[in-house]
Design an enzyme around this catalytic site. Structure first.
Site, PDB file in Angstrom:
ATOM      1  N   SER A   1      -9.760  13.827   6.442  1.00 37.92           N
ATOM      2  CA  SER A   1     -10.315  15.102   6.896  1.00 37.92           C
ATOM      3  C   SER A   1      -9.344  16.237   6.597  1.00 37.92           C
ATOM      4  O   SER A   1      -8.121  16.032   6.548  1.00 37.92           O
ATOM      5  CB  SER A   1     -10.605  15.065   8.408  1.00 37.92           C
ATOM      6  OG  SER A   1      -9.403  14.915   9.152  1.00 37.92           O
TER       7      SER A   1
ATOM      8  N   ASP B   1       4.774  17.674  10.298  1.00 37.42           N
ATOM      9  CA  ASP B   1       5.954  17.391   9.476  1.00 37.42           C
ATOM     10  C   ASP B   1       6.887  18.595   9.410  1.00 37.42           C
ATOM     11  O   ASP B   1       8.095  18.480   9.578  1.00 37.42           O
ATOM     12  CB  ASP B   1       5.536  17.004   8.057  1.00 37.42           C
ATOM     13  CG  ASP B   1       4.900  15.625   7.996  1.00 37.42           C
ATOM     14  OD1 ASP B   1       5.066  14.865   8.969  1.00 37.42           O
ATOM     15  OD2 ASP B   1       4.246  15.310   6.988  1.00 37.42           O
TER      16      ASP B   1
END
Length: 226
Positions: free
Chosen positions: A67, A78
């Site tokens: 998605s 991150d």
């Protein structure tokens, strides 16, 4: 013919890889909360979160739960984790601030240019002319080595530094003198780290060029239409 039912918004939020993303966020929050009192536990939790970054991608492909939300969630998690880790090196100097800017900037440009190009993933660089860029995203083992080396290098530096104000270059030099095995490990980590920084720079330049090309093509189409 019956129409296929569209997935509900809640179901996308509850995709397995996205749930892993939420767990990574909570794990990182706790890790950074105890980073000063328990450096070893922080390092373990941070590294587990890093490993989960690879797991969510595997689950996404395995269960066909890829998605756009998941891709953005993964990217943001991150970048924020890395940014917070840089800030652990108290009063980060120009080097760490530059690395932070390069890391966030290059990935943001890459993600945005990916959507402009209509690609499904920011790792789709088959049309790139740069061999290192293609090798990095085209070979998972090579990319894994660079990413793991980069994260382990920061964790190692964090564990080696007894004081936030220590000169990290001197810390590494002293530790390498005392332990030859550690010196070899640090050398291997530095190579992977250096490659990842080079790829970040190439990524930013390549993605910026794609954005500029998009603007030029859009302007030309508008002129031709008029």
């Amino acid at each position: 013919m019956a129409k296929k039912s569209r997935p509900r918004k809640l179901s996308v939020y509850l995709y397995i890889p996205n749930i892993i993303g939420y767990i990574r966020i909570l794990m990182n929050c706790f890790a950074f909360y105890i980073c000063s009192s328990n450096k070893q536990l922080f390092s373990v939790l941070y590294f587990i979160s890093f490993v989960c970054d690879a797991l969510d991608g595997w689950f996404a492909r395995k269960f066909n739960q890829v998605s756009t939300f998941g891709a953005v969630l993964d990217m943001v998690t991150d970048r924020i984790s890395t940014a917070c880790f840089y800030c652990l090196f108290s009063r980060p100097g120009l080097v760490f601030l530059s690395l932070l800017a390069l890391d966030i900037g290059s990935h943001w440009f890459q993600m945005y240019s990916t959507f402009l190009a209509g690609k499904a993933s920011h790792k789709d660089v088959k049309d790139s002319t740069n061999w290192l860029f293609k090798a990095y995203y085209g070979n998972r083992i090579f990319m894994c080595y660079c990413c793991v080396a980069c994260e382990l290098l920061y964790i190692t530096l964090f564990l080696l530094a007894k004081d936030h104000n220590e000169n990290l270059t001197e810390v590494v030099a002293e530790a390498s003198k005392q332990n030859s095995a550690l010196a070899v490990l640090l050398a291997l980590l530095l190579v992977g780290w250096a490659i990842k920084q080079a790829v970040n720079f190439i990524q930013m330049k390549t993605a910026a060029d794609l954005c500029v090309d998009y603007d030029i093509n859009k302007k030309q189409k508008a002129e031709n239409f008029n």
